[in-house]
Write a protein that holds these residues in place. Structure first.
Motif, PDB file in Angstrom:
ATOM      1  N   MET B   1       0.835  -1.203   0.000  1.00 45.78           N
ATOM      2  CA  MET B   1       0.000   0.000   0.000  1.00 45.78           C
ATOM      3  C   MET B   1       0.867   1.250   0.000  1.00 45.78           C
ATOM      4  SD  MET B   1      -1.922  -1.102   3.417  1.00 45.78           S
ATOM      5  CE  MET B   1      -2.002  -2.814   3.879  1.00 45.78           C
ATOM      6  N   ASP B   2       2.095   1.101   0.516  1.00 47.99           N
ATOM      7  CA  ASP B   2       3.010   2.237   0.435  1.00 47.99           C
ATOM      8  C   ASP B   2       3.259   2.594  -1.021  1.00 47.99           C
ATOM      9  OD1 ASP B   2       3.140   2.581   3.039  1.00 47.99           O
ATOM     10  OD2 ASP B   2       5.219   1.992   3.327  1.00 47.99           O
ATOM     11  N   ASP B   3       3.278   1.528  -1.836  1.00 48.60           N
ATOM     12  CA  ASP B   3       3.472   1.788  -3.262  1.00 48.60           C
ATOM     13  C   ASP B   3       2.394   2.741  -3.775  1.00 48.60           C
ATOM     14  OD1 ASP B   3       5.690   0.317  -3.485  1.00 48.60           O
ATOM     15  OD2 ASP B   3       4.990  -0.909  -5.144  1.00 48.60           O
ATOM     16  N   GLY B   4       1.177   2.438  -3.383  1.00 45.03           N
ATOM     17  CA  GLY B   4       0.082   3.263  -3.860  1.00 45.03           C
ATOM     18  C   GLY B   4       0.215   4.712  -3.432  1.00 45.03           C
ATOM     19  N   SER B   5       0.450   4.948  -2.168  1.00 44.75           N
ATOM     20  CA  SER B   5       0.515   6.328  -1.703  1.00 44.75           C
ATOM     21  C   SER B   5       1.795   7.012  -2.171  1.00 44.75           C
ATOM     22  CB  SER B   5       0.411   6.373  -0.174  1.00 44.75           C
ATOM     23  OG  SER B   5       1.596   5.905   0.413  1.00 44.75           O
ATOM     24  N   ALA B   6       2.872   6.203  -2.291  1.00 42.80           N
ATOM     25  CA  ALA B   6       4.125   6.782  -2.777  1.00 42.80           C
ATOM     26  C   ALA B   6       3.956   7.250  -4.221  1.00 42.80           C
ATOM     27  CB  ALA B   6       5.256   5.765  -2.676  1.00 42.80           C
ATOM     28  N   GLU B   7       3.370   6.388  -5.013  1.00 42.68           N
ATOM     29  CA  GLU B   7       3.147   6.771  -6.405  1.00 42.68           C
ATOM     30  C   GLU B   7       2.178   7.941  -6.487  1.00 42.68           C
ATOM     31  OE1 GLU B   7       4.655   5.944  -9.257  1.00 42.68           O
ATOM     32  OE2 GLU B   7       6.012   5.051  -7.819  1.00 42.68           O
ATOM     33  N   HIS B   8       1.259   7.966  -5.526  1.00 46.57           N
ATOM     34  CA  HIS B   8       0.318   9.066  -5.504  1.00 46.57           C
ATOM     35  C   HIS B   8       1.033  10.383  -5.208  1.00 46.57           C
ATOM     36  CE1 HIS B   8      -2.809  11.666  -3.551  1.00 46.57           C
ATOM     37  NE2 HIS B   8      -3.410  11.359  -4.671  1.00 46.57           N
ATOM     38  N   ALA B   9       1.957  10.323  -4.264  1.00 46.85           N
ATOM     39  CA  ALA B   9       2.718  11.530  -3.919  1.00 46.85           C
ATOM     40  C   ALA B   9       3.532  11.995  -5.125  1.00 46.85           C
ATOM     41  CB  ALA B   9       3.632  11.253  -2.731  1.00 46.85           C
ATOM     42  N   ARG B  10       4.126  11.027  -5.799  1.00 38.87           N
ATOM     43  CA  ARG B  10       4.910  11.355  -6.993  1.00 38.87           C
ATOM     44  C   ARG B  10       4.042  12.038  -8.039  1.00 38.87           C
ATOM     45  NH1 ARG B  10       9.506   9.488 -10.480  1.00 38.87           N
ATOM     46  NH2 ARG B  10       8.218  10.003 -12.270  1.00 38.87           N
ATOM     47  N   GLN B  11       2.897  11.444  -8.260  1.00 34.94           N
ATOM     48  CA  GLN B  11       1.970  11.979  -9.252  1.00 34.94           C
ATOM     49  C   GLN B  11       1.499  13.381  -8.897  1.00 34.94           C
ATOM     50  OE1 GLN B  11       1.408  11.085 -12.132  1.00 34.94           O
ATOM     51  NE2 GLN B  11      -0.192  12.599 -12.571  1.00 34.94           N
ATOM     52  N   LYS B  12       1.320  13.565  -7.593  1.00 39.54           N
ATOM     53  CA  LYS B  12       0.864  14.872  -7.121  1.00 39.54           C
ATOM     54  C   LYS B  12       1.920  15.945  -7.416  1.00 39.54           C
ATOM     55  CE  LYS B  12      -1.653  16.305  -2.943  1.00 39.54           C
ATOM     56  NZ  LYS B  12      -1.806  16.039  -1.499  1.00 39.54           N
ATOM     57  N   LEU B  13       3.178  15.547  -7.288  1.00 37.92           N
ATOM     58  CA  LEU B  13       4.262  16.480  -7.585  1.00 37.92           C
ATOM     59  C   LEU B  13       4.284  16.827  -9.071  1.00 37.92           C
ATOM     60  CD1 LEU B  13       7.071  15.029  -5.301  1.00 37.92           C
ATOM     61  CD2 LEU B  13       6.225  17.371  -5.243  1.00 37.92           C
ATOM     62  N   VAL B  14       4.100  15.827  -9.897  1.00 37.32           N
ATOM     63  CA  VAL B  14       4.122  16.062 -11.343  1.00 37.32           C
ATOM     64  C   VAL B  14       2.967  16.974 -11.751  1.00 37.32           C
ATOM     65  CG1 VAL B  14       3.874  14.984 -13.607  1.00 37.32           C
ATOM     66  CG2 VAL B  14       5.313  13.905 -11.880  1.00 37.32           C
ATOM     67  N   ALA B  15       1.776  16.653 -11.243  1.00 40.92           N
ATOM     68  CA  ALA B  15       0.608  17.465 -11.601  1.00 40.92           C
ATOM     69  C   ALA B  15       0.772  18.896 -11.089  1.00 40.92           C
ATOM     70  CB  ALA B  15      -0.661  16.837 -11.024  1.00 40.92           C
ATOM     71  N   GLY B  16       1.317  19.020  -9.888  1.00 44.76           N
ATOM     72  CA  GLY B  16       1.534  20.351  -9.335  1.00 44.76           C
ATOM     73  C   GLY B  16       2.542  21.139 -10.152  1.00 44.76           C
ATOM     74  N   ALA B  17       3.572  20.448 -10.617  1.00 43.64           N
ATOM     75  CA  ALA B  17       4.582  21.114 -11.443  1.00 43.64           C
ATOM     76  C   ALA B  17       3.956  21.601 -12.744  1.00 43.64           C
ATOM     77  CB  ALA B  17       5.738  20.156 -11.731  1.00 43.64           C
ATOM     78  N   ALA B  18       3.131  20.757 -13.340  1.00 47.10           N
ATOM     79  CA  ALA B  18       2.478  21.157 -14.584  1.00 47.10           C
ATOM     80  C   ALA B  18       1.634  22.407 -14.365  1.00 47.10           C
ATOM     81  CB  ALA B  18       1.597  20.014 -15.103  1.00 47.10           C
ATOM     82  N   ASP B  19       0.913  22.411 -13.257  1.00 46.67           N
ATOM     83  CA  ASP B  19       0.046  23.563 -12.979  1.00 46.67           C
ATOM     84  C   ASP B  19       0.847  24.835 -12.727  1.00 46.67           C
ATOM     85  OD1 ASP B  19      -2.683  24.621 -12.363  1.00 46.67           O
ATOM     86  OD2 ASP B  19      -1.743  25.016 -10.421  1.00 46.67           O
ATOM     87  N   GLY B  43      13.101  16.952   0.593  1.00 49.38           N
ATOM     88  CA  GLY B  43      13.976  15.821   0.305  1.00 49.38           C
ATOM     89  C   GLY B  43      13.291  14.756  -0.534  1.00 49.38           C
ATOM     90  N   SER B  44      12.011  14.556  -0.296  1.00 45.50           N
ATOM     91  CA  SER B  44      11.281  13.529  -1.055  1.00 45.50           C
ATOM     92  C   SER B  44      11.318  13.816  -2.541  1.00 45.50           C
ATOM     93  CB  SER B  44       9.826  13.481  -0.588  1.00 45.50           C
ATOM     94  OG  SER B  44       9.754  13.018   0.725  1.00 45.50           O
ATOM     95  N   THR B  45      11.278  15.090  -2.865  1.00 44.68           N
ATOM     96  CA  THR B  45      11.282  15.474  -4.273  1.00 44.68           C
ATOM     97  C   THR B  45      12.510  14.907  -4.987  1.00 44.68           C
ATOM     98  OG1 THR B  45      10.188  17.506  -3.619  1.00 44.68           O
ATOM     99  CG2 THR B  45      11.070  17.417  -5.824  1.00 44.68           C
ATOM    100  N   TYR B  46      13.644  15.017  -4.304  1.00 44.11           N
ATOM    101  CA  TYR B  46      14.870  14.547  -4.930  1.00 44.11           C
ATOM    102  C   TYR B  46      15.006  13.039  -4.810  1.00 44.11           C
ATOM    103  CZ  TYR B  46      16.142  19.368  -5.566  1.00 44.11           C
ATOM    104  OH  TYR B  46      16.152  20.664  -5.974  1.00 44.11           O
ATOM    105  N   HIS B  47      14.177  12.441  -3.937  1.00 47.41           N
ATOM    106  CA  HIS B  47      14.122  10.980  -3.888  1.00 47.41           C
ATOM    107  C   HIS B  47      13.330  10.459  -5.095  1.00 47.41           C
ATOM    108  CE1 HIS B  47      13.548   6.909  -2.461  1.00 47.41           C
ATOM    109  NE2 HIS B  47      12.243   7.063  -2.533  1.00 47.41           N
ATOM    110  N   TYR B  48      12.200  11.072  -5.362  1.00 43.11           N
ATOM    111  CA  TYR B  48      11.376  10.661  -6.490  1.00 43.11           C
ATOM    112  C   TYR B  48      11.989  11.071  -7.831  1.00 43.11           C
ATOM    113  CZ  TYR B  48       7.649   9.809  -3.087  1.00 43.11           C
ATOM    114  OH  TYR B  48       6.905   9.353  -2.049  1.00 43.11           O
ATOM    115  N   PHE B  49      12.656  12.199  -7.825  1.00 44.17           N
ATOM    116  CA  PHE B  49      13.212  12.731  -9.072  1.00 44.17           C
ATOM    117  C   PHE B  49      14.702  13.031  -8.906  1.00 44.17           C
ATOM    118  CE2 PHE B  49       8.779  13.856  -8.546  1.00 44.17           C
ATOM    119  CZ  PHE B  49       8.197  13.413  -9.717  1.00 44.17           C
ATOM    120  N   PRO B  50      15.524  11.993  -9.015  1.00 47.52           N
ATOM    121  CA  PRO B  50      16.977  12.175  -8.824  1.00 47.52           C
ATOM    122  C   PRO B  50      17.546  13.198  -9.803  1.00 47.52           C
ATOM    123  CG  PRO B  50      16.385   9.835  -8.997  1.00 47.52           C
ATOM    124  CD  PRO B  50      15.169  10.624  -9.397  1.00 47.52           C
TER     125      PRO B  50
END
Lengths: 200, 200
Positions: B1-19, B43-50
């Motif tokens: 389930m961490d996968d789900g929320s982790a991917e969700h957080a990642r996606q949220k960052l991408v969508a936010g960046a687009a906006d 820090g998470s940002t650089y974890h998801y997006f090295p």
DNA sequence: GTCTATACGAAGATAGAC
DNA sequence: GTCTATCTTCGTATAGAC
């Protein structure tokens, strides 16, 4: 004589700002680097432009917009079709000469809704677009186009040229600009010869 | 389930960046504020997006480009004219709903020749433009247009729409977008009925 | 009037505690 | 694996020496 060199320094800052905004956009254009590039101390910048970056940007946009308008107006004297062609060639030269690193500063400011871009810079951008559109529409009217159709066509020309400049930069190719040329020429012909009566 | 929320957080960052890029442009979009807006630690940002900001931006552009392409493809199923109209309405809604503060993130990246925008982000922007143009050209071909004419018309549509979005933001008015609509519709009709044989 | 030196904040990115 | 705290650089803007 100080007036001359002082005004020259001021002008150099404005021209430099236009060039930098054209390449990087407004936000990425720093007053520091701008002053360095114009061989002026940082403090001088705020002496010449008490309004700071926003004032400098607004003047750069107006300067660039007027320069483009002057060329456009001159070329339009030979007719709307020649004006259109010159307009396209002009922008093509800019993107090619800079290896697709520079575009239109007016466009750059228009897509950055950052606080410092609102107000004077955005107003200057709107004025530049309006000026170019008005020149094209006026020329179309002078050559037989109806008022409303002329404005529509003029707006489409400006929009398409601006958009294609951005596409050229993204693709690192002049294809977008080259591809819209024919269609725009057809539109100009259609607008100026609505009834196809066989004008020269 | 961490996968789900982790991917969700990642996606949220991408969508936010687009906006955020859509509104302010890439340079004015900070990773800090982006993380805050997505309720993620810096820090998470650089974890998801090295790859840092450049990778984040590239994914945001691709995400936004694909989302637009998906809608465009769906609407084009009803024909090129319906696709064009939906395309225009879609962009019109974005600028109006945000009170002219948001535009197209692909366009924004294309006009910022800052080091971080070159490479992946710029390539993603080119891909988005190519995808949209390809979809439009394909639809025009499917409805009787010649290949070369279809590509020219498709390029003009994308360029004109992108340019007029910027003009709308500068003018704080939908006039530019509204004005190009008619001319573009005429162009689509002309391209799909080259010989005027009275197709359905 | 001109410019050097600096204030102050925020940027991108990372090191290392949990 | 996650995130806090920090490093370094650069941004706008100004204060005050010449």
């Amino acid at each position: 004589m100080d007036d001359g060199s002082a005004e020259h320094a001021r002008q150099k800052l404005v021209a430099g700002a236009a060039d930098m905004i054209r390449r990087r956009g407004l936000t990425a254009t720093s007053v520091r680097e701008l002053a360095k590039h114009a061989d002026a101390p940082l403090g001088s910048t705020y002496h010449y432009f008490p309004g700071g970056k926003a004032q400098l940007a607004a003047e750069a946009i107006a300067y660039s917009g007027n320069a483009t308008a002057a060329i456009l107006a001159r070329e339009l004297e030979r007719g709307p079709l020649d004006g259109l062609r010159s307009f396209l060639i002009m922008w093509r030269k800019i993107v090619v000469d800079t290896d697709f690193r520079a575009g239109c500063p007016v466009l750059a400011v228009s897509v950055e809704a950052v606080p410092e871009a609102d107000g004077p810079p955005r107003a200057a951008a709107a004025a530049a677009f309006a000026q170019w559109t008005g020149l094209l529409a006026g020329s179309l009217c002078d050559h037989g186009a109806e008022r409303a159709a002329a404005e529509r066509t003029a707006t489409l020309i400006v929009a398409a040229v601006e958009g294609s400049i951005a596409m050229c930069r993204a693709h690192r190719s002049t294809d977008p600009l080259d591809r819209i040329a024919d269609s725009l020429e057809v539109l100009v012909r259609t607008a100026t010869e609505p009834t196809r009566e066989g004008a020269s």
